[in-house]
Scaffold this active site. Structure first.
Site, PDB file in Angstrom:
ATOM      1  N   SER A 151      -9.039   2.778   3.521  1.00 57.45           N
ATOM      2  CA  SER A 151      -7.832   3.324   2.593  1.00 57.45           C
ATOM      3  C   SER A 151      -7.223   2.360   1.829  1.00 57.45           C
ATOM      4  O   SER A 151      -6.539   2.834   0.984  1.00 57.45           O
ATOM      5  CB  SER A 151      -7.133   4.319   3.455  1.00 57.45           C
TER       6      SER A 151
ATOM      7  N   SER B 159      -9.475   0.499   7.730  1.00 59.55           N
ATOM      8  CA  SER B 159      -9.071   0.765   6.410  1.00 59.55           C
ATOM      9  C   SER B 159      -8.776  -0.732   5.741  1.00 59.55           C
ATOM     10  O   SER B 159      -8.379  -0.650   4.704  1.00 59.55           O
ATOM     11  CB  SER B 159      -7.957   1.389   6.518  1.00 59.55           C
TER      12      SER B 159
ATOM     13  N   LYS C 101       0.939  -1.299  -0.104  1.00 57.07           N
ATOM     14  CA  LYS C 101       0.083  -0.082   0.208  1.00 57.07           C
ATOM     15  C   LYS C 101       0.768   1.222  -0.113  1.00 57.07           C
ATOM     16  O   LYS C 101       1.951   1.533   0.618  1.00 57.07           O
ATOM     17  CB  LYS C 101      -0.855   0.013   1.204  1.00 57.07           C
TER      18      LYS C 101
END
Length: 494
Positions: free
Chosen positions: A167, A191, A92
């Protein structure tokens, strides 16, 4: 238009669907499949499908091929192998990766090339994973959709008009579309679990201090993990992460046995508490309520005792302002060099953080800890808490940002609504997993969440594994191959 009707399935695809990370690791270690062969299949899918999904902000074709070739040479040489040698993964875009600029999905940071991996990233590299690139995130990971000025809109492979969540939305979109068998993510208020829910995946937030980190971000609310399609993959990778050296002030106690083993064994009869209390002011959508009640019935069918269970001391109007004092500091670890280039919400949050004096901040953190002691009592009455993962359905593109010119806090408040059933586990440091147990009418995914007691990651994984065996979900996936059109990087909504 991109015609993907002839796009091959990933190596190892079988009757149950796309291969899992553990299955691929076994194939590569045995010589049944080559790491380079596996990688090329995923790179082909990334090149064909990602223009529409925008799950990646960076793909390392050549570097990944070199690592895959080295993995094949290592297999040929014989000897002990790391557990996930040759399996593709992406990291990520909020976490340092050695030799890669850290972007944090922002135009406001300096994008320095990192000279070392973050601890969890290092653990994944040492486990043998092949890094194929970086997945998209919202700027600083602030909100529950993956949309940013820098990287544009990331879309769900289940419905290109909807967000995969955030996210870790790029990670979830990539795994859900078969661009990867597994992807790295992180979770400060949901997230990992939110995008897992919206994309039909498995997403675990481990216990506080279970996964190595340089520091306890957001006072220990945030941790790292993975997005997968199976509970076994999630458990086996938690074994990798939990075994890595810890450098922070405190860490979780070691497990009595590997999580992989626990996930493969049915748990004892458990007392499961059904709970629909949001931590933020929010209404739980009827579809989410129905899904949680259906999950409760399935648990009862397996012999578990299911009861209604409230959380003592949970008051959304009390929690929200205190959470926001902490959350406003979420970009503190980012090297912002031009704050005017940050997105409006993050400029608002950083200004709010500057206006909060240190005594107020410390008092707020103490109050959260004191209230947590009251809330933990819920797990004295039950072993696991059952909730919907999200109280709302996956949002459409740009919906989060509407009206922010008049009220710059609106995007955060909408993100809080999405996170209103996940954020509590972050505050309490409890293990929580989202699983795609119940199939929604119309096919759009929405997960159910299991929250365990303190340090009970194994219990959560064992129960999730039992549910997966009784009600398999791995065969569910977006319609692929398909003909798609790149939607571009529309950022007019910010």
């Amino acid at each position: 238009m991109t015609d993907t009707t002839s796009l091959p399935e990933p190596v190892g695809t079988g009757p149950e669907g796309w291969p899992s990370a553990t299955e691929l690791a076994g194939r590569i270690a045995s010589g049944e499949a080559g790491a380079r062969e596996v990688l090329e299949g995923y790179l082909a899918r990334i090149d064909a499908l990602d223009p529409a999904l925008n799950a990646f902000c960076h793909v390392e074709h050549d570097q990944a091929r070199q690592v895959a070739d080295a993995a094949d040479a290592r297999v040929a040489a014989g000897g002990p192998l790391p557990p996930f040698l040759g399996v593709p993964i992406a990291i990520k875009d909020l976490h340092p990766v050695r030799g890669r600029p850290l972007c944090s999905a922002s135009n406001a940071v300096e994008h320095r090339v990192m000279d070392a991996d973050a601890p969890a990233v290092k653990a994944l590299r040492e486990a043998g994973f092949v890094f194929v690139g970086a997945t998209t995130s919202p700027e600083f990971g602030t909100v529950s959709v993956t949309e940013s000025l820098r990287h544009g809109v990331t879309r769900s492979p289940w419905d290109l008009n909807r967000s995969p969540g955030g996210s870790s939305g790029g990670a979830a979109a990539a795994v859900a579309a078969g661009l990867l068998p597994v992807a790295h993510g992180s979770d400060g208020a949901g997230s990992i679990r939110e995008p897992a829910s919206f994309c039909g995946l498995v997403g675990l937030k481990p216990s506080r201090g279970r996964v190595p980190s340089d520091a306890h971000y957001m006072e220990g609310f945030a941790t790292e993990g993975v997005l997968t399609r199976t509970v076994l993959d999630t458990a086996a990778i938690l074994d990798v992460l939990a075994a890595a050296p810890q450098s922070t002030w405190y860490s979780a106690p070691p497990a009595d046995e590997p999580y992989r083993r626990q996930a493969q064994r049915d748990p004892r009869r458990l007392r499961v508490g059904l709970n629909l209390q949001p931590a933020f002011p929010a209404e739980v959508h009827p579809a989410a309520v129905a899904l949680a009640r259906r999950a409760a019935d399935l648990l009862a069918d397996l012999g578990h005792e299911v009861v209604e269970q409230s959380i003592p001391g949970l008051d959304p109007d009390w929690f929200q302002p205190r959470f926001e004092i902490l959350y406003a500091t979420g970009s503190a670890d980012c090297a912002v060099v031009d704050e005017s280039a940050a997105e409006p919400l993050n400029r608002t949050l950083r200004q709010a953080a500057r206006e909060t004096d240190s005594l107020t901040y410390v008092r707020t953190m103490l109050e959260l800890q004191w209230r947590s002691a009251e809330m933990y009592r819920a797990w004295e009455a039950v072993d696991v808490l059952l909730t919907p993962t999200n109280p709302v359905l996956a949002p459409s593109e740009g919906a989060l940002w509407q009206g922010q010119d008049a009220d710059p806090w609106l995007p955060l408040r909408r993100a809080e609504e999405t996170a209103s059933l996940t954020a509590l586990a972050n505050m309490l440091g409890l293990p929580a997993i989202s699983i795609p147990l119940v199939e929604q009418p119309g096919g759009l995914p929405l997960g159910v969440q299991l929250i365990g007691g303190r340090w009970c990651d194994g219990t959560v994984l064992a129960l999730a594994g039992q549910l997966e065996r009784a009600h398999p979900w791995r065969h569910r996936r977006p319609s692929m191959p398909m003909t798609i059109e790149s939607a571009g990087r529309n950022t007019s909504w910010i």
